[in-house]
Design a protein around this motif. Structure first.
Motif, mmCIF file in Angstrom:
data_model
loop_
_atom_site.group_PDB
_atom_site.id
_atom_site.type_symbol
_atom_site.label_atom_id
_atom_site.label_comp_id
_atom_site.label_asym_id
_atom_site.label_seq_id
_atom_site.Cartn_x
_atom_site.Cartn_y
_atom_site.Cartn_z
ATOM 1 N N ALA A 101 0.852 -1.197 0.000
ATOM 2 C CA ALA A 101 0.000 0.000 0.000
ATOM 3 C C ALA A 101 0.884 1.241 0.000
ATOM 4 C CB ALA A 101 -0.906 -0.003 1.226
ATOM 5 N N VAL A 102 0.454 2.262 -0.740
ATOM 6 C CA VAL A 102 1.178 3.530 -0.795
ATOM 7 C C VAL A 102 0.277 4.609 -0.205
ATOM 8 C CG1 VAL A 102 2.294 5.225 -2.287
ATOM 9 C CG2 VAL A 102 2.334 2.797 -2.919
ATOM 10 N N GLY A 103 0.847 5.420 0.665
ATOM 11 C CA GLY A 103 0.118 6.532 1.254
ATOM 12 C C GLY A 103 1.092 7.635 1.608
ATOM 13 N N LYS A 104 0.582 8.737 2.118
ATOM 14 C CA LYS A 104 1.446 9.863 2.466
ATOM 15 C C LYS A 104 1.118 10.389 3.855
ATOM 16 C CE LYS A 104 2.399 11.460 -2.202
ATOM 17 N NZ LYS A 104 2.427 12.619 -3.108
ATOM 18 N N VAL A 105 2.181 10.746 4.568
ATOM 19 C CA VAL A 105 2.080 11.432 5.853
ATOM 20 C C VAL A 105 2.728 12.793 5.645
ATOM 21 C CG1 VAL A 105 2.803 11.442 8.267
ATOM 22 C CG2 VAL A 105 2.192 9.272 7.165
ATOM 23 N N GLU A 106 1.936 13.849 5.706
ATOM 24 C CA GLU A 106 2.422 15.211 5.453
ATOM 25 C C GLU A 106 3.195 15.287 4.133
ATOM 26 O OE1 GLU A 106 4.411 17.006 8.825
ATOM 27 O OE2 GLU A 106 3.131 15.900 10.207
ATOM 28 N N GLY A 107 2.684 14.619 3.116
ATOM 29 C CA GLY A 107 3.305 14.635 1.798
ATOM 30 C C GLY A 107 4.461 13.671 1.641
ATOM 31 N N PHE A 108 4.817 12.966 2.683
ATOM 32 C CA PHE A 108 5.939 12.023 2.690
ATOM 33 C C PHE A 108 5.418 10.627 2.349
ATOM 34 C CE2 PHE A 108 8.960 9.234 4.938
ATOM 35 C CZ PHE A 108 10.159 9.737 4.458
ATOM 36 N N VAL A 109 6.011 9.991 1.337
ATOM 37 C CA VAL A 109 5.518 8.702 0.845
ATOM 38 C C VAL A 109 5.903 7.569 1.795
ATOM 39 C CG1 VAL A 109 5.592 7.038 -1.053
ATOM 40 C CG2 VAL A 109 5.626 9.489 -1.545
ATOM 41 N N VAL A 110 4.905 6.739 2.113
ATOM 42 C CA VAL A 110 5.109 5.574 2.970
ATOM 43 C C VAL A 110 4.610 4.336 2.216
ATOM 44 C CG1 VAL A 110 4.531 4.473 5.165
ATOM 45 C CG2 VAL A 110 4.805 6.958 5.054
ATOM 46 N N PHE A 111 5.501 3.351 2.048
ATOM 47 C CA PHE A 111 5.166 2.074 1.425
ATOM 48 C C PHE A 111 4.919 1.071 2.541
ATOM 49 C CE2 PHE A 111 7.897 4.267 -1.622
ATOM 50 C CZ PHE A 111 7.181 4.138 -2.788
ATOM 51 N N THR A 112 3.703 0.501 2.582
ATOM 52 C CA THR A 112 3.317 -0.365 3.693
ATOM 53 C C THR A 112 3.072 -1.792 3.217
ATOM 54 O OG1 THR A 112 2.283 1.526 4.756
ATOM 55 C CG2 THR A 112 1.685 -0.644 5.593
ATOM 56 N N GLU A 113 3.789 -2.730 3.842
ATOM 57 C CA GLU A 113 3.643 -4.145 3.482
ATOM 58 C C GLU A 113 2.748 -4.863 4.480
ATOM 59 O OE1 GLU A 113 7.903 -5.538 5.367
ATOM 60 O OE2 GLU A 113 7.851 -4.816 3.310
ATOM 61 N N ASP A 114 2.424 -6.104 4.163
ATOM 62 C CA ASP A 114 1.570 -6.965 4.997
ATOM 63 C C ASP A 114 0.160 -6.406 5.173
ATOM 64 O OD1 ASP A 114 3.749 -8.700 5.337
ATOM 65 O OD2 ASP A 114 4.453 -7.588 7.090
ATOM 66 N N VAL A 115 -0.324 -5.699 4.153
ATOM 67 C CA VAL A 115 -1.669 -5.128 4.188
ATOM 68 C C VAL A 115 -2.672 -6.214 3.782
ATOM 69 C CG1 VAL A 115 -3.168 -3.350 3.214
ATOM 70 C CG2 VAL A 115 -0.756 -2.856 3.630
ATOM 71 N N PRO A 116 -3.723 -6.436 4.568
ATOM 72 C CA PRO A 116 -4.718 -7.453 4.221
ATOM 73 C C PRO A 116 -5.366 -7.177 2.857
ATOM 74 C CG PRO A 116 -5.071 -6.640 6.451
ATOM 75 C CD PRO A 116 -4.047 -5.751 5.827
ATOM 76 N N ASP A 117 -5.777 -8.235 2.172
ATOM 77 C CA ASP A 117 -6.429 -8.104 0.869
ATOM 78 C C ASP A 117 -7.721 -7.305 0.944
ATOM 79 O OD1 ASP A 117 -4.415 -9.506 -0.386
ATOM 80 O OD2 ASP A 117 -5.455 -11.441 -0.232
ATOM 81 N N SER A 118 -8.318 -7.219 2.128
ATOM 82 C CA SER A 118 -9.588 -6.487 2.278
ATOM 83 C C SER A 118 -9.402 -4.969 2.207
ATOM 84 C CB SER A 118 -10.249 -6.861 3.606
ATOM 85 O OG SER A 118 -9.402 -6.516 4.692
ATOM 86 N N VAL A 119 -8.185 -4.479 2.386
ATOM 87 C CA VAL A 119 -7.920 -3.037 2.330
ATOM 88 C C VAL A 119 -7.935 -2.580 0.879
ATOM 89 C CG1 VAL A 119 -6.225 -1.225 2.803
ATOM 90 C CG2 VAL A 119 -6.625 -3.026 4.487
#
Length: 118
Positions: free
Chosen positions: A72-90
Motif C-alpha cells: 500500500a502507498v500513502g502519504k504522511v504530510e506529503g511524505f511517501v510511505v510504502f506499507t507491506e503486509d496489508v490485508p487483501d480487504s484493504v
C-alpha cells in the motif's frame, strides 16, 4: 472530391495531429518538471515520520514496490510511505495505521508494516 479539397483536408489533419502532439509533449514535460521539483524538495527536508512510530494515513494506491508483493502507498504530510503486509480487504481510499520500519537511502520515503485499519 477534387484534388485540392483532399490536399486541404490532409494539411488540416497534419496540423491538428501535430498540434495535439506538441500539447501532450509540453504537458508531460511540465509534469516531469513538477515531479523532479517535488523530489528535490523532499531530499532537502527531514522526514515527518520517525522510525518505530505508528502513523495513520489513507491508501492512495497499491504497487509491487521492491518486494514484488502487494504494497500500500500513502502519504504522511506529503511524505511517501510504502506499507507491506496489508490485508487483501484493504482498498484504495481506506485509512490504515502503519509502523515505520526504515527509510530509503535519501530519506525521501519510508517502508512500514501494517498495524490495523483505522
Amino acid at each position: 472530391m477534387d484534388t485540392t479539397t483532399l490536399i486541404t483536408l490532409g494539411a488540416v489533419a497534419v496540423v491538428l495531429v501535430g498540434g495535439a502532439a506538441v500539447f501532450l509533449w509540453r504537458r508531460s514535460s511540465a509534469d516531469e518538471r513538477e515531479s523532479r521539483r517535488a523530489h528535490e524538495a523532499a531530499q532537502e527536508r527531514e522526514p515527518p515520520v520517525e522510525l518505530g512510530e505508528t502513523y495513520e494515513f489513507g491508501v492512495t494506491e497499491f504497487t509491487d514496490h521492491h518486494s514484488g508483493e502487494r504494497v500500500a502507498v500513502g502519504k504522511v504530510e506529503g511524505f511517501v510511505v510504502f506499507t507491506e503486509d496489508v490485508p487483501d480487504s484493504v482498498r484504495e481510499g481506506d485509512v490504515i495505521r502503519a509502523k515505520i520500519l526504515s527509510f530509503n537511502q535519501g530519506k525521501t520515503s519510508a517502508d512500514a508494516t501494517f498495524v490495523e485499519t483505522a
